[in-house]
Design a protein around this motif. Structure first.
Motif, PDB file in Angstrom:
ATOM      1  N   GLU A 161     -13.920  51.335 -39.007  1.00 36.41           N
ATOM      2  CA  GLU A 161     -15.332  51.924 -39.721  1.00 36.41           C
ATOM      3  C   GLU A 161     -15.321  53.264 -39.740  1.00 36.41           C
ATOM      4  O   GLU A 161     -16.092  54.040 -40.529  1.00 36.41           O
ATOM      5  CB  GLU A 161     -16.674  51.314 -38.864  1.00 36.41           C
ATOM      6  CG  GLU A 161     -16.745  49.639 -39.311  1.00 36.41           C
ATOM      7  CD  GLU A 161     -15.783  48.753 -38.691  1.00 36.41           C
ATOM      8  OE1 GLU A 161     -15.051  49.517 -37.626  1.00 36.41           O
ATOM      9  OE2 GLU A 161     -15.998  47.545 -38.791  1.00 36.41           O
ATOM     10  N   GLY A 163      -8.963  52.047 -43.007  1.00 34.61           N
ATOM     11  CA  GLY A 163     -10.496  52.435 -43.147  1.00 34.61           C
ATOM     12  C   GLY A 163     -10.571  53.705 -44.105  1.00 34.61           C
ATOM     13  O   GLY A 163     -11.238  53.496 -45.269  1.00 34.61           O
ATOM     14  N   LEU A 169     -15.067  50.755 -33.101  1.00 34.72           N
ATOM     15  CA  LEU A 169     -15.117  50.642 -34.594  1.00 34.72           C
ATOM     16  C   LEU A 169     -14.316  51.657 -35.382  1.00 34.72           C
ATOM     17  O   LEU A 169     -14.661  52.551 -35.653  1.00 34.72           O
ATOM     18  CB  LEU A 169     -16.667  50.939 -34.996  1.00 34.72           C
ATOM     19  CG  LEU A 169     -17.563  49.757 -34.536  1.00 34.72           C
ATOM     20  CD1 LEU A 169     -19.054  50.224 -35.394  1.00 34.72           C
ATOM     21  CD2 LEU A 169     -17.340  48.234 -34.816  1.00 34.72           C
ATOM     22  N   TYR A 188     -13.845  54.909 -42.740  1.00 35.84           N
ATOM     23  CA  TYR A 188     -14.674  54.622 -43.866  1.00 35.84           C
ATOM     24  C   TYR A 188     -15.582  56.235 -43.875  1.00 35.84           C
ATOM     25  O   TYR A 188     -15.745  56.761 -44.687  1.00 35.84           O
ATOM     26  CB  TYR A 188     -15.718  53.699 -43.801  1.00 35.84           C
ATOM     27  CG  TYR A 188     -14.826  52.058 -43.843  1.00 35.84           C
ATOM     28  CD1 TYR A 188     -13.873  51.926 -44.480  1.00 35.84           C
ATOM     29  CD2 TYR A 188     -15.746  51.144 -43.414  1.00 35.84           C
ATOM     30  CE1 TYR A 188     -13.371  50.639 -44.449  1.00 35.84           C
ATOM     31  CE2 TYR A 188     -15.376  49.814 -43.381  1.00 35.84           C
ATOM     32  CZ  TYR A 188     -13.981  49.706 -44.119  1.00 35.84           C
ATOM     33  OH  TYR A 188     -13.537  48.422 -44.138  1.00 35.84           O
TER      34      TYR A 188
END
Length: 341
Positions: free
Chosen positions: A301, A92, A298, A304
């Motif tokens: 994510e 990510g 997650l 990110y």
């Protein structure tokens, strides 16, 4: 870094063999194509670094340059103990940073180093000249983590922060995940729910246990420590605890325990979910238990979001510290079922 070549809709059209109109509609969220086609367009645009006007404006509004003029170098510090989920985390981080032409280096620190050895290690990996630092969960010791906290680098902790920590943090929310697991089992009619897993050696493990206690209390259910399996355990101690507590459901709070738990339950003659429902906090799909009922963590994510947070911090150095928790949905799976009355 050389001048970035601007990617256009024409470039995406040529690569994908689709019309410019179709690509524009897909990236704008408009109907008129299959979800498979939409996903393929989105993946290609992401890989090529194409940004819509709205995406570029959104980045710019947070002080993040959508098309930076020079490359930044970031470091992720992790331990071997956490590589099973740090693979997703690094993916990510790297995908998000490379989209903006920046670079991520991953470094492993598995020793509790003396001050002088720590300085030598930093020089060896050129850490003092990095543009920013990501600190992964489950480092070897609190001492090591505090040394990293003390570095005069912009940094993001990918963990629950300590009290009074003066840095930004981002973490996949295991607290909410455990609350979700308890609530799901209660809604399926379960009242005797047993927690299995370490509850103290890491901050994230302690948060899981706190969440279990709080959510059980919210439903008016007993969750005394003596009714849980929270220390080192094997098939024999598991059997003893199951006979003592007679739970109808188990929450496996630690990813590394899940496969062993299912194997031991099978050896002991327990059928899941017919005789015992199980929800596990897995970092991702578990090959040995493909139908595992679980809250989705997650992790990729989170990478990110952590990348965006560090880029934002570089552009907004005087803003207050922010602590972000990212919660995912519940994956129903096949290992938890309604309790027969």
């Amino acid at each position: 870094m050389g001048t970035r070549k601007t990617v256009t809709l024409h470039d995406l059209s040529a690569e994908l063999g689709l019309s410019i109109q179709t690509i524009s509609k897909a990236l704008g969220g408009k109907p008129g194509m299959s979800e498979e086609t939409r996903a393929r367009i989105a993946r290609t645009a992401y890989r090529r670094g194409y940004l819509t006007v709205a995406q570029a404006r959104e980045l710019a509004s947070r002080g993040i340059a959508p098309y930076p003029t020079f490359q930044l170098r970031f470091a992720l510090i992790q331990s071997r103990q956490s590589t099973n989920y740090n693979t997703l985390l690094a993916e990510g981080l790297r995908q998000r940073l490379e989209l903006l032409d920046h670079r991520l280096e991953c470094h492993t620190l598995d020793e509790d180093l003396s001050d002088s050895a720590f300085e030598e290690w930093m020089e060896r990996i050129s850490l003092p000249t990095a543009d920013g630092l990501f600190i992964a969960p489950r480092l070897l010791s609190d001492t090591t983590e505090r040394k990293l906290f003390g570095l005069s680098l912009p940094k993001v902790l990918i963990n629950y922060p300590r009290p009074l920590s003066e840095l930004d943090s981002v973490i996949w929310d295991v607290y909410e995940a455990v609350c979700m697991a308890v609530d799901r089992l209660v809604r399926l009619g379960h009242k005797r729910i047993m927690y299995v897993g370490d509850i103290g050696s890491q901050r994230g493990f302690a948060r899981r246990w706190q969440a279990f206690q709080e959510m059980m209390g919210e439903h008016g259910l007993v969750c005394g420590l003596e009714s849980q399996l929270t220390g080192d355990w094997d098939a024999e101690t598991l059997q003893d605890k199951l006979e003592e507590v007679q739970p109808t459901a188990i929450i496996a709070g630690i990813d590394e325990d899940i496969e062993r738990l299912f194997r031991n339950l099978d050896e002991l003659g327990y059928r899941v979910p017919e005789g015992l429902s199980v929800i596990g906090l897995a970092n991702g799909p578990v090959a040995a238990v493909p139908g595992l009922s679980r809250p989705e963590l997650l992790i990729r994510e989170t990478g990110y979001k952590a990348a965006d947070k560090l880029l934002w911090r570089l552009a907004n150095g005087s803003e207050p510290w922010e602590h972000i928790r990212i919660a995912g949905p519940f994956i129903e799976g096949e290992t938890a079922r309604r309790l027969e009355s």
